[in-house]
Design an enzyme around this catalytic site. Structure first.
Site, PDB file in Angstrom:
ATOM      1  N   PRO A 140       2.385   4.888   1.043  1.00 46.10           N
ATOM      2  CA  PRO A 140       2.824   5.336   2.369  1.00 46.10           C
ATOM      3  C   PRO A 140       1.661   5.933   3.165  1.00 46.10           C
ATOM      4  CG  PRO A 140       4.299   6.169   0.675  1.00 46.10           C
ATOM      5  CD  PRO A 140       3.183   5.480  -0.033  1.00 46.10           C
ATOM      6  N   GLY A 141       1.597   5.599   4.424  1.00 49.69           N
ATOM      7  CA  GLY A 141       0.598   6.218   5.295  1.00 49.69           C
ATOM      8  C   GLY A 141      -0.768   5.570   5.254  1.00 49.69           C
ATOM      9  N   THR A 142      -0.908   4.439   4.546  1.00 46.18           N
ATOM     10  CA  THR A 142      -2.226   3.812   4.483  1.00 46.18           C
ATOM     11  C   THR A 142      -2.484   2.912   5.679  1.00 46.18           C
ATOM     12  OG1 THR A 142      -1.203   2.258   2.969  1.00 46.18           O
ATOM     13  CG2 THR A 142      -2.674   3.888   2.014  1.00 46.18           C
ATOM     14  N   GLY A 143      -1.513   2.783   6.564  1.00 53.15           N
ATOM     15  CA  GLY A 143      -1.766   2.040   7.800  1.00 53.15           C
ATOM     16  C   GLY A 143      -1.227   0.626   7.809  1.00 53.15           C
TER      17      GLY A 143
ATOM     18  N   HIS B 211      -7.790  29.581 -14.405  1.00 53.38           N
ATOM     19  CA  HIS B 211      -7.951  28.178 -13.997  1.00 53.38           C
ATOM     20  C   HIS B 211      -9.401  27.892 -13.629  1.00 53.38           C
ATOM     21  CE1 HIS B 211      -3.815  26.874 -13.866  1.00 53.38           C
ATOM     22  NE2 HIS B 211      -3.434  27.751 -12.950  1.00 53.38           N
TER      23      HIS B 211
ATOM     24  N   GLY C 280       0.819  -1.202   0.000  1.00 51.25           N
ATOM     25  CA  GLY C 280       0.000   0.000   0.000  1.00 51.25           C
ATOM     26  C   GLY C 280       0.847   1.242   0.000  1.00 51.25           C
TER      27      GLY C 280
ATOM     28  N   GLU D 224      -5.481  32.843 -11.580  1.00 56.63           N
ATOM     29  CA  GLU D 224      -6.355  31.896 -10.865  1.00 56.63           C
ATOM     30  C   GLU D 224      -7.761  31.919 -11.450  1.00 56.63           C
ATOM     31  OE1 GLU D 224      -5.108  29.714  -9.028  1.00 56.63           O
ATOM     32  OE2 GLU D 224      -3.140  30.667  -8.864  1.00 56.63           O
TER      33      GLU D 224
HETATM   34  P1  ADP Z   1       2.360   2.940   6.679  1.00 58.94           P
HETATM   35  O1  ADP Z   1       3.113   1.968   7.505  1.00 58.94           O
HETATM   36  O2  ADP Z   1       1.399   2.313   5.726  1.00 58.94           O
HETATM   37  O3  ADP Z   1       3.219   3.949   5.976  1.00 58.94           O
HETATM   38  P2  ADP Z   1       1.310   3.667   9.214  1.00 58.94           P
HETATM   39  O4  ADP Z   1       0.704   2.385   9.606  1.00 58.94           O
HETATM   40  O5  ADP Z   1       2.600   4.009   9.830  1.00 58.94           O
HETATM   41  O6  ADP Z   1       1.430   3.793   7.646  1.00 58.94           O
HETATM   42  O7  ADP Z   1       0.230   4.791   9.497  1.00 58.94           O
HETATM   43  C1  ADP Z   1       0.595   6.036   9.971  1.00 58.94           C
HETATM   44  C2  ADP Z   1      -0.480   6.589  10.869  1.00 58.94           C
HETATM   45  O8  ADP Z   1      -1.632   6.933  10.119  1.00 58.94           O
HETATM   46  C3  ADP Z   1      -0.959   5.599  11.885  1.00 58.94           C
HETATM   47  O9  ADP Z   1      -0.175   5.650  13.024  1.00 58.94           O
HETATM   48  C4  ADP Z   1      -2.369   6.062  12.158  1.00 58.94           C
HETATM   49  O10 ADP Z   1      -2.374   7.088  13.117  1.00 58.94           O
HETATM   50  C5  ADP Z   1      -2.803   6.656  10.841  1.00 58.94           C
HETATM   51  N1  ADP Z   1      -3.620   5.714  10.064  1.00 58.94           N
HETATM   52  C6  ADP Z   1      -3.326   5.210   8.854  1.00 58.94           C
HETATM   53  N2  ADP Z   1      -4.299   4.418   8.409  1.00 58.94           N
HETATM   54  C7  ADP Z   1      -5.241   4.380   9.359  1.00 58.94           C
HETATM   55  C8  ADP Z   1      -6.500   3.714   9.490  1.00 58.94           C
HETATM   56  N3  ADP Z   1      -6.997   2.911   8.532  1.00 58.94           N
HETATM   57  N4  ADP Z   1      -7.212   3.913  10.627  1.00 58.94           N
HETATM   58  C9  ADP Z   1      -6.735   4.711  11.598  1.00 58.94           C
HETATM   59  N5  ADP Z   1      -5.569   5.353  11.540  1.00 58.94           N
HETATM   60  C10 ADP Z   1      -4.816   5.213  10.434  1.00 58.94           C
HETATM   61 ZN    ZN Z   2      -1.592  28.117 -12.115  1.00 60.29          ZN
END
Ligand code: ADP
Ligand code: ZN
Ligand code: MG
Length: 602
Positions: free
Chosen positions: A204-207, A428, A202, A425
């Site tokens: 980045p940041g998807t959990g 756009h 997934g 702007e």
């Molecule tokens: P990844 O490892 O995919 O890069 P993380 O698991 O480290 O992302 O997620 C970073 C933070 O984002 C988590 O600590 C949480 O706070 C938040 N987060 C991401 N996805 C979710 C989710 N589905 N539900 C709740 N919090 C989430």
């Molecule tokens: Zn522009």
């Protein structure tokens, strides 16, 4: 370090006490009058001496008048010989009470032996210390190859699936893993092979990391967490030995979960690297593969791994028996975004009017981490402004802050710059408003944010998983709306459009070379991205087409851009009055929200 200091303090105290004793004894000696042998002889001749105590070379003299004196004689010579040499008559000597003690007195011990013993002790202690120090280094060197994996404390930070919003399919897949960990026997009796590896894929940041933790929390088993980059050290062989150690520990604590985060750091395709470190990485990866194969069906250890680059992983990692299960975690859709916001809004005092549904609507493409960050930013801003609660404007401002960078009100544009920005702007916004496949305008502003002088936010009506050809064409026209407006109204261009031009060129190139949407070039892709591992970045694109095709691609890209410019020009030329309306409003208010904007253009 503290330990050493403590020992040092003890030593210091010890020596201080010795020194105190030493000075005490020597002080006693000072009280007694020390006299020369010649003086002693004359005293004896004068018949003043009562007794003499001999201990070694030292003579403790007691006079008839009770006074005590102290003297020394030569070593080896007896006192009587010495006195005879001084011509003291034998009968006078016989009149003195001479006692010979064969042991040196304690004072003598302190003053003669200790000065030798103390330095010797000191040197021995020093050597002992140094040896221990060296041993300490050795000990550390011995632990160098250990994994350093962190075991999550089950009691303290227990995360469960409840704490992960959305990601339903992923959770379902992982529930199966939880089942394996809890009741392995059920599957073994069926003759089923329990999967060993699960790969979480997934953006980045998807959990991914969060889900891995939640899985161990659900299964209530220990969780070894290590990041792929922790295997890679400066020294060859360390990574492999850390892998061995990690798996050994895990086997001992089975059932458990090993979580290798960012596995692409070690799991990249082998044989693709330049530079020295790839040998090490390959060895580490090989060791992981060997260890995974080494598990028998009875060992209840499941390896989770996470990456956002499945494309670069070595195929050997993905084959059955290794990471054969793959769990894909998508960016959250609007409902999931709402759920994630709900989770992270806990413990934050939101004002009554704040509707997290609206926030979810306005944040397409945000990851879970972005959403968590958004609410955190809002909380920080509210605290900074000494508010009691987090109100709606603060939350909405936080969205734009995460999206575009913070507002820079101090970045003051001159009147002329402000005007150009307003027309840009407005261009756009108008094109976006009038083209059927463009995303509707959400907000137009000429307040600087991040690096942009002004900004227009377009949001899709609903979450899109796919884009059509017409979407791209209109999107390109919108991107050139600013450029076209500047040219039409000022007959002059500014640097403000350079970001737009970069984006449109990228889209046009993708249409021709990646999406097969160009009629002339047909349904195929052009160019193959090779990974140059030593920088870990796509820096090299190998050509799989001829020079002639390259020319054709360039031509088609230019054609797309020219067509888009024509569209934008046409829309603006035909609606100059509307542009003027938007500009007037922008110059006055600086920002136009969606509703006002639609009202204005009715
Ligand atoms: P990844 O490892 O995919 O890069 P993380 O698991 O480290 O992302 O997620 C970073 C933070 O984002 C988590 O600590 C949480 O706070 C938040 N987060 C991401 N996805 C979710 C989710 N589905 N539900 C709740 N919090 C989430
Ligand atoms: Zn522009
Ligand atoms: Mg992560």
């Amino acid at each position: 370090m503290k330990e050493i200091l403590k020992k040092f303090a003890i030593f210091f105290l010890f020596f201080a006490i010795i020194a105190a004793i030493f000075s005490f004894f020597s002080q006693e000696n000072e009280d007694i009058n020390e006299i020369s042998v010649a003086a002693l002889v004359s005293e004896i001749k004068n018949n003043e001496v009562e007794s003499i105590q001999i201990s070694g070379n030292e003579l403790d003299i007691t006079l008839k008048n009770e006074e005590k004196q102290f003297s020394k004689k030569e070593t080896g010579e007896s006192l009587t010989t010495v006195l005879k040499n001084y011509d003291v008559p034998a009968e006078t000597i016989a009149g003195i009470d001479i006692k010979v003690g064969d042991e040196p007195s304690s004072g003598m011990f302190v003053s003669t032996i200790l000065p030798f013993v103390i330095p010797a002790l000191f040197i021995i202690a020093l050597i002992w210390f140094m040896l221990r120090q060296v041993q300490g280094v050795n000990n550390r060197a011995m632990t160098f190859g250990q994994s350093g994996a962190k075991t999550a404390n089950q009691q303290k930070n227990k995360v469960s699936f409840k704490d992960v919003a959305g990601a339903h399919e992923a959770k379902e897949d992982l529930l199966e893993i939880v089942e394996f960990l809890k009741h392995p026997q059920k599957f073994v009796t069926m003759g089923a092979k329990i999967p060993k590896g699960v790969l979480l894929l997934g953006s980045p940041g998807t959990g991914k990391t969060l889900l891995a933790r939640a899985t161990s929390g659900e299964a209530k088993v220990p969780f070894f967490h290590i990041s792929g980059s922790e295997f890679v050290e400066m020294f060859v062989g360390v990574g492999a030995s850390r892998v061995r150690d990690l798996f050994k520990k895990a086997k001992k604590t089975a059932p458990c979960i090993i979580f290798i985060d960012e596995i692409d750091a070690v799991g990249r395709q082998r044989g693709a690297g330049l530079g020295g470190s790839h040998d090490e990485r390959e060895q580490t990866l090989n060791q992981i593969l060997v260890e995974m194969d080494g598990f028998d069906n009875e060992t209840n250890v499941i390896i989770l791994a996470a990456t956002n680059r499945p494309d670069v992983l070595d195929p050997a990692l993905l084959r059955p028996g290794r990471f054969d299960r793959q769990v894909i975690i998508d960016l959250p859709d609007i409902k999931e975004r709402k759920a994630i916001l709900d989770i992270h809004a806990k413990g934050k005092p939101l004002a009554k009017g704040v509707d997290l549904k609206v926030v979810a609507q306005r944040t397409p493409g945000f990851s879970g981490a972005d959403l968590a960050n958004l609410l955190n930013e809002a909380a920080i801003m509210a605290a900074r402004d000494d508010k009691k609660v987090i109100d709606e404007p603060t939350v909405l401002d936080a969205i734009e802050r995460v999206l575009l960078g913070r507002e820079r009100r101090s970045h003051i544009l001159s009147e002329k710059e402000k005007k150009v920005t307003a027309y840009h702007e407005a261009g756009h916004a108008l094109v976006a408003h009038l083209l059927p496949n463009a995303d509707p305008v959400h907000k137009v502003s000429i307040i600087s944010r991040g690096r942009a002088a002004g900004y227009t936010i377009n949001l899709p009506k609903e979450d899109k998983k796919m884009s059509t050809y017409s979407d791209f064409l209109d999107q390109m026209a919108v991107l050139l709306g600013g450029y076209a407006a500047e040219k039409i109204f000022f007959n002059e261009l500014t640097t403000g459009a350079s970001g737009d031009l970069k984006k449109i060129t990228h889209i046009a190139r993708q249409l021709t070379t990646q999406f097969g949407m160009n009629e002339k070039l047909g349904p195929r892709t052009f160019g193959k991205k090779d990974e140059m591992v030593f920088l870990g970045k796509e820096i090299h694109e190998s050509r799989d087409y001829s020079e002639k095709t390259a020319e054709a691609i360039d031509e088609e890209i230019s054609k797309y851009i020219n067509d888009a410019l024509k569209t934008a020009n046409k829309v603006i030329e035909e609606n100059k009055d509307k542009i003027e309306k938007i500009v007037a409003e922008l110059m006055e208010k600086e920002t136009i929200e969606k509703d006002t904007f639609n009202e204005l253009l009715k």
